[in-house]
Design a protein around this motif. Structure first.
Motif, PDB file in Angstrom:
ATOM      1  N   UNK A  84       0.821  -1.267  -0.177  1.00  0.00           N
ATOM      2  CA  UNK A  84       0.248   0.099  -0.065  1.00  0.00           C
ATOM      3  C   UNK A  84       0.930   1.310  -0.150  1.00  0.00           C
ATOM      4  N   UNK A  85       2.073   1.127   0.502  1.00  0.00           N
ATOM      5  CA  UNK A  85       3.065   2.351   0.158  1.00  0.00           C
ATOM      6  C   UNK A  85       2.878   2.953  -1.261  1.00  0.00           C
ATOM      7  N   UNK A  86       2.771   1.979  -2.340  1.00  0.00           N
ATOM      8  CA  UNK A  86       2.814   2.452  -3.909  1.00  0.00           C
ATOM      9  C   UNK A  86       1.492   3.510  -3.661  1.00  0.00           C
ATOM     10  N   UNK A  87       0.458   3.507  -3.076  1.00  0.00           N
ATOM     11  CA  UNK A  87      -0.857   4.275  -3.184  1.00  0.00           C
ATOM     12  C   UNK A  87      -0.443   5.452  -2.127  1.00  0.00           C
ATOM     13  N   UNK A  88      -0.026   5.264  -1.095  1.00  0.00           N
ATOM     14  CA  UNK A  88       0.118   6.195   0.035  1.00  0.00           C
ATOM     15  C   UNK A  88       0.635   7.353  -0.435  1.00  0.00           C
ATOM     16  N   UNK A  89       1.939   7.586  -1.212  1.00  0.00           N
ATOM     17  CA  UNK A  89       2.629   8.513  -1.722  1.00  0.00           C
ATOM     18  C   UNK A  89       3.315   9.277  -0.492  1.00  0.00           C
ATOM     19  N   UNK A  90       4.004   8.708   0.504  1.00  0.00           N
ATOM     20  CA  UNK A  90       4.547   9.397   1.599  1.00  0.00           C
ATOM     21  C   UNK A  90       5.874  10.140   0.938  1.00  0.00           C
ATOM     22  N   UNK A  91       6.386  10.616   1.983  1.00  0.00           N
ATOM     23  CA  UNK A  91       7.803  11.694   1.563  1.00  0.00           C
ATOM     24  C   UNK A  91       8.575  10.515   0.817  1.00  0.00           C
ATOM     25  N   UNK A  92       9.328  10.932  -0.199  1.00  0.00           N
ATOM     26  CA  UNK A  92      10.427  10.041  -0.970  1.00  0.00           C
ATOM     27  C   UNK A  92      11.314   9.503   0.075  1.00  0.00           C
ATOM     28  N   UNK A  93      11.266   8.007   0.003  1.00  0.00           N
ATOM     29  CA  UNK A  93      12.298   7.478   1.185  1.00  0.00           C
ATOM     30  C   UNK A  93      11.698   6.953   2.236  1.00  0.00           C
ATOM     31  N   UNK A  94      10.348   7.448   2.493  1.00  0.00           N
ATOM     32  CA  UNK A  94       9.735   7.359   4.091  1.00  0.00           C
ATOM     33  C   UNK A  94       8.688   6.659   3.832  1.00  0.00           C
TER      34      UNK A  94
END
Length: 402
Positions: A367-377
């Motif tokens: 789900x990180x791929x959809x969350x779009x958090x800070x790059x690298x985090x």
């Protein structure tokens, strides 16, 4: 080893609730909205502490802000120009206010202009995950053909210049713009974001500053802030260059063990310490991370545990962010060295026995791929890394009496 987690504040797509569920013990944060060179006031520090202490629904999080990353050092201080003396005074005031709030570990860096450099912020891996990557050919294409830095051609051999020209010619306008944005992106959450014009202006001012001068400026800065920090019970820790090689003609002074030893010896006080980042330093094949932990460990106040895979054996080469146990750094040996350092501190009666660490960076998975958090985090990628590190610590700790 104390488990911490970097959080960028209320705007972070990885929330304090997510962090609490990850099971960490403390939070690493900063006042990213405060302009570099300004004082971090007690009210602003207290506001961030309150944000950390509560879940989104208002319930207690059980967490506290334990490590500052980063209290930024201005370009004026690094260059000793403009308002640098006023910025040093503000830095000391910020340290006083942080100490009054009970925060003891302060991470900073002394990288000129660009705090980190990547050419890709979401490079696709064969399994569909994404990660950050530094591609030397792409970077040379940026330097030579987008930034058009004077003298840049002298920094690359004939083969790399030819490869960069071919790579640039194959890029469409969108990729060229994306590459430029990626290179000048800077640290996530940073108060300063540079344009290409800003970068060119800073590079012109750094043109006359040698490695020796930049190191002298760092030592001058530390001589003014370290005794103050020590009197307050604080521990300062300098993050290494990322990547740990000269870029854009800029000097690099925190890229190797010799660099760190020179600065630790120049201001030889316990409060003058190291943020040992295994990912930044690990991008150079000649950096021995477990050995650095053994030899410099008494001054290591903070650990960033992450891994990179180097794509060549050259000192300056391409690399990408690997899984925490999957890159070129022997993470098990590094953790073992850190646990032995803690055992030495315990035997010596030091108060700072437990070294805070965080699972630095991570691949975007699930789900990180959809969350779009800070790059690298990302949330899940870092949690995976933390789980792996917990397993290593659990297996090794009993053997060293930790």
């Amino acid at each position: 080893m104390r488990q911490t987690w970097r959080w960028f504040g209320p705007q972070d797509n990885v929330t304090i609730r997510d962090t609490a569920q990850a099971g960490v013990e403390g939070i690493v944060s900063a006042l990213h909205h405060v302009p570099t060179g300004a004082v971090w006031t007690r009210d602003e520090i207290a506001r961030r502490q309150a944000e950390v202490a509560r879940l989104p629904d208002g319930a207690p999080s059980g967490l506290a802000w334990e490590v500052v990353e980063s209290l930024p050092v201005s370009e004026d201080i690094k260059k000793q120009k403009g308002d640098w003396r006023a910025h040093v005074a503000s830095y000391r005031d910020s340290l006083s206010n942080l100490a009054a709030a009970g925060i003891e570990v302060i991470c900073y860096n002394f990288m000129p202009v660009l705090d980190w450099t990547r050419t890709d912020l979401a490079w696709r891996l064969p399994n569909g995950a994404t990660c950050m990557r530094f591609d030397l050919t792409d970077f040379a294409a940026f330097d030579l053909h987008i930034l058009e830095r004077p003298g840049a051609a002298d920094d690359y051999d004939d083969a790399l210049r030819a490869a960069a020209a071919e790579r640039f010619a194959a890029m469409d306008d969108a990729r060229r713009s994306q590459l430029a944005r990626n290179v000048v992106f800077g640290l996530p959450g940073a108060a300063e974001h540079f344009t290409l014009a800003d970068v060119r202006a800073h590079l012109a001012e750094y043109a006359a500053i040698t490695e020796q001068q930049l190191r002298a400026h760092l030592v001058d800065f530390l001589e003014q802030v370290v005794p103050h920090a020590e009197a307050l019970g604080l521990r300062l820790c300098c993050h290494p260059d990322d990547p740990p090689v000269p870029l854009l003609g800029l000097p690099r002074i925190m890229s190797t063990e010799a660099h760190y030893k020179a600065v630790m010896d120049a201001v030889d006080r316990p409060a003058n310490g190291i943020t040992l980042c295994s990912g930044s330093l690990g991008a150079r094949p000649d950096n021995d991370l477990p050995g650095m932990m053994r030899r410099l460990g008494d001054r290591v106040h903070f650990l960033h545990l992450r891994n990179v895979t180097r794509e060549t054996g050259d000192i300056r080469g391409s690399f990408y962010e690997a899984e925490h146990l999957g890159g070129d750094t022997d993470m098990v040996a590094l953790v073992d060295a850190a646990l032995h350092e803690e055992a030495r501190r315990r035997a010596a009666g030091r108060a700072d026995v437990s070294i805070p660490f965080r699972p630095d960076h991570g691949q975007d998975i699930l789900d990180d791929l959809k969350r779009q958090a800070q790059p690298g985090y990302p949330a899940i990628g870092r949690l995976k890394g933390l789980a792996e590190l917990r397993g290593v610590i659990a297996a090794l700790a009993p053997r060293v009496g930790a």
